[in-house]
Design a protein around this motif. Structure first.
Motif, PDB file in Angstrom:
ATOM      1  N   SER A 195       0.836  -1.208   0.000  1.00 17.35           N
ATOM      2  CA  SER A 195       0.000   0.000   0.000  1.00 17.35           C
ATOM      3  C   SER A 195       0.868   1.255   0.000  1.00 17.35           C
ATOM      4  O   SER A 195       0.553   2.254  -0.660  1.00 17.35           O
ATOM      5  CB  SER A 195      -0.936   0.002   1.209  1.00 17.35           C
ATOM      6  OG  SER A 195      -0.199  -0.023   2.427  1.00 17.35           O
ATOM      7  N   GLY A 196       1.992   1.202   0.729  1.00 15.13           N
ATOM      8  CA  GLY A 196       2.911   2.342   0.709  1.00 15.13           C
ATOM      9  C   GLY A 196       3.504   2.572  -0.663  1.00 15.13           C
ATOM     10  O   GLY A 196       3.693   3.714  -1.093  1.00 15.13           O
ATOM     11  N   GLU A 197       3.773   1.486  -1.377  1.00 11.97           N
ATOM     12  CA  GLU A 197       4.305   1.597  -2.733  1.00 11.97           C
ATOM     13  C   GLU A 197       3.321   2.305  -3.657  1.00 11.97           C
ATOM     14  O   GLU A 197       3.710   3.163  -4.471  1.00 11.97           O
ATOM     15  CB  GLU A 197       4.615   0.206  -3.265  1.00 11.97           C
ATOM     16  CG  GLU A 197       5.270   0.181  -4.629  1.00 11.97           C
ATOM     17  CD  GLU A 197       5.609  -1.222  -5.066  1.00 11.97           C
ATOM     18  OE1 GLU A 197       6.175  -1.366  -6.172  1.00 11.97           O
ATOM     19  OE2 GLU A 197       5.312  -2.179  -4.316  1.00 11.97           O
ATOM     20  N   VAL A 198       2.050   1.979  -3.517  1.00 14.36           N
ATOM     21  CA  VAL A 198       1.025   2.641  -4.341  1.00 14.36           C
ATOM     22  C   VAL A 198       0.976   4.134  -4.030  1.00 14.36           C
ATOM     23  O   VAL A 198       0.889   4.977  -4.936  1.00 14.36           O
ATOM     24  CB  VAL A 198      -0.353   1.986  -4.106  1.00 14.36           C
ATOM     25  CG1 VAL A 198      -1.443   2.754  -4.856  1.00 14.36           C
ATOM     26  CG2 VAL A 198      -0.335   0.531  -4.547  1.00 14.36           C
ATOM     27  N   MET A 199       1.046   4.466  -2.748  1.00 13.44           N
ATOM     28  CA  MET A 199       0.995   5.880  -2.363  1.00 13.44           C
ATOM     29  C   MET A 199       2.225   6.640  -2.849  1.00 13.44           C
ATOM     30  O   MET A 199       2.120   7.801  -3.257  1.00 13.44           O
ATOM     31  CB  MET A 199       0.858   5.989  -0.843  1.00 13.44           C
ATOM     32  CG  MET A 199      -0.522   5.597  -0.335  1.00 13.44           C
ATOM     33  SD  MET A 199      -0.742   5.809   1.445  1.00 13.44           S
ATOM     34  CE  MET A 199       0.071   4.337   2.069  1.00 13.44           C
ATOM     35  N   VAL A 200       3.376   5.998  -2.828  1.00  3.86           N
ATOM     36  CA  VAL A 200       4.601   6.645  -3.315  1.00  3.86           C
ATOM     37  C   VAL A 200       4.491   6.930  -4.809  1.00  3.86           C
ATOM     38  O   VAL A 200       4.837   8.029  -5.271  1.00  3.86           O
ATOM     39  CB  VAL A 200       5.827   5.763  -3.016  1.00  3.86           C
ATOM     40  CG1 VAL A 200       7.059   6.292  -3.748  1.00  3.86           C
ATOM     41  CG2 VAL A 200       6.089   5.721  -1.527  1.00  3.86           C
ATOM     42  N   VAL A 201       4.008   5.957  -5.562  1.00  4.80           N
ATOM     43  CA  VAL A 201       3.854   6.152  -7.010  1.00  4.80           C
ATOM     44  C   VAL A 201       2.897   7.307  -7.293  1.00  4.80           C
ATOM     45  O   VAL A 201       3.161   8.178  -8.140  1.00  4.80           O
ATOM     46  CB  VAL A 201       3.373   4.852  -7.688  1.00  4.80           C
ATOM     47  CG1 VAL A 201       3.010   5.117  -9.147  1.00  4.80           C
ATOM     48  CG2 VAL A 201       4.440   3.771  -7.597  1.00  4.80           C
ATOM     49  N   GLY A 202       1.780   7.339  -6.575  1.00  9.85           N
ATOM     50  CA  GLY A 202       0.817   8.430  -6.767  1.00  9.85           C
ATOM     51  C   GLY A 202       1.409   9.774  -6.412  1.00  9.85           C
ATOM     52  O   GLY A 202       1.204  10.772  -7.124  1.00  9.85           O
ATOM     53  N   THR A 203       2.161   9.834  -5.306  1.00  8.04           N
ATOM     54  CA  THR A 203       2.791  11.083  -4.892  1.00  8.04           C
ATOM     55  C   THR A 203       3.802  11.565  -5.928  1.00  8.04           C
ATOM     56  O   THR A 203       3.846  12.753  -6.266  1.00  8.04           O
ATOM     57  CB  THR A 203       3.494  10.889  -3.535  1.00  8.04           C
ATOM     58  OG1 THR A 203       2.522  10.518  -2.550  1.00  8.04           O
ATOM     59  CG2 THR A 203       4.183  12.165  -3.098  1.00  8.04           C
TER      60      THR A 203
END
Length: 460
Positions: free
Chosen positions: A107-115
């Motif tokens: 989930s953190g990986e998804v948020m990093v990509v979005g950021t």
């Protein structure tokens, strides 16, 4: 500071018949660094278009930029909606396997990509609309902070055994961003010399005085050159302190006496945390003093929306710092315990990193509103310019993106000011005789010697 001096008009500047004739333009600007056509900004400025003209640019590179810009309007919304769908699905999948660590990783990986997508898009828009180089170079430096924080936190979460070394990059950059924000505020008002003139015109001695208990340690600052230099010195000391603390942290960790998160006398962490807290609090104090002193000028005649920008900087840098201190305090008192293969220290660090991954998504969204590229488009000032206000240096055409990018990378003014202030503010003020960031020794004399006609040429 670069761009703090008023420059004479040069060929290729905005013409005197234009409503934007008061814009300050760089001396001897090199035409090779300017975009020859205006495809990058066509449709954003309020020009009358020829209805028979082809709406799409013909050059392949310009056409690519055109479609990237068009898609960019929807990219932010698509990114946020994708995260709202993918993150719950990722969490559900991982938690079904009873793997909280995998849930955090994915989930953190998804948020990093979005950021990163939202932040890079905003940086791209600034680089392709580079009209105010002395201002926007600081904006881009500030914007990189959010994706850097996000990516670094995910790396620390994923490779938690190397967290100390990964965090060193963030620690250095956050101090650099605070200094960049101070320079940014100065440039919004037309440069350092213009800021000194603004401060000297203020008749409120309470602005330069200090509240309890600081007044027992620091004498009141005289409005003008002294106030500006003291605020700058207070911020730059944090840059130096943070750099030294980062080097010491790596050294103490290598020899095994750092003890991150341990509040005991036998390790270095509590002592370093104490001195860093003093340094960061004083930097924040100086930043607040400067912001309060010039807030009126930042809101009128041109409203730069300074409060939102200030809260973004304060939130990213100072909130995340105190967040980490509080989590370590809870761990030290047994509130945070071991979880599976993770020790309590690793759990505390993981909570900090995961929280930052979440928070940076919201800061990336906030940056898109607080640091919009549209604030620096020339047509904005046709209706907002008024007499008595010095505008930032503005180009007639935007620089090429690659030239704009390189102009935002090297912090020459920060390094120069640290060098000049290493012996203190008073010595720096006395020695300031050359052109540069602290070239203010003769400001008062030059102001007294200016005739009204000469002064009007430097102020809108």
């Amino acid at each position: 500071m670069e761009g703090s001096e008023d420059k004479p008009s040069q060929q290729g500047e905005i013409g005197t018949s234009s409503p934007i004739e008061y814009f300050r333009v760089s001396d001897g600007a090199d035409d090779s660094s300017l975009t020859e056509d205006n495809d990058l900004t066509e449709g954003l400025l309020n020009h009358h278009e020829d209805p028979t003209a082809d709406p799409l640019p013909s050059h392949p590179i310009s056409m690519a930029s055109h479609w990237i810009r068009k898609m960019g309007h929807f990219l932010g919304y698509i990114t946020v909606l994708s995260m709202l769908i993918v993150i719950p699905a990722t969490l559900y999948n991982s938690l079904r396997q009873r793997r909280a660590d995998l849930a955090a990783f994915h989930s953190g990986e998804v948020m990093v990509v979005g950021t990163i997508i939202m932040s890079v898009r905003l940086v791209y828009l600034h680089l392709t609309h580079w009209y105010m180089p002395d201002v926007q170079k600081y904006v881009v430096r500030i914007l990189w902070m959010v994706p850097l924080y996000s990516f670094q936190s995910w790396l620390s979460l994923r490779f938690h055994n190397a967290r100390i070394y990964i965090d060193a990059i963030r620690d250095l950059y956050e101090a650099f961003v605070i200094a960049s924000f101070v320079y940014y505020l100065m440039e919004l008002l037309g440069g350092q010399d213009a800021l000194v003139r603004i401060l000297e015109r203020k008749n409120n001695p309470s602005i330069g005085s200090h509240a309890f208990p600081i007044k027992f340690f620091i004498k009141p600052w005289k409005m003008g050159k002294e106030f500006m230099l003291q605020c700058k010195h207070g911020v730059l000391q944090y840059v130096v302190t943070k750099t030294i603390a980062t080097i010491l942290t790596l050294m103490f960790e290598w020899i095994g006496i750092y003890g991150e998160g341990q509040f005991s006398a036998g390790v270095a962490y509590p002592y370093m945390a104490f001195f860093l807290n003093i340094s960061v609090m004083y930097a924040l104090y100086c930043l607040v003093k400067l912001f309060y002193a010039i807030n009126e000028e930042l809101c009128s005649p041109i409203n730069w929306k300074p409060l939102g920008k200030f809260l973004c900087i304060k939130g990213v840098v100072f909130f995340t710092w105190w967040q980490g201190v509080i989590i370590f305090y809870l761990r030290a008192h047994g509130v945070i315990a071991d979880v599976g293969d993770w020790s309590s220290d690793e759990v505390a660090n993981g909570l900090i990193d995961y929280a930052i991954c979440i928070e940076m998504v919201f800061f990336a969204i906030a940056h898109s509103f607080s640091f919009s590229y549209k604030e620096y488009l020339p047509d904005r000032f046709e209706s907002e310019t008024s007499e008595g206000h010095t505008l930032p240096r503005t180009l007639q055409h935007p620089m090429r993106p690659q030239d704009a990018f390189w102009s935002s990378t090297v912090p020459k003014e920060t390094l120069t000011d640290i060098q000049k202030m290493r012996r203190g503010v008073n010595v720096a003020a006395d020695d300031a005789s050359d052109q540069g960031s602290i070239s203010l020794q003769e400001v008062n004399a030059s102001l007294d010697s200016l005739s009204p006609q000469e002064d009007d040429r430097n102020i809108v």
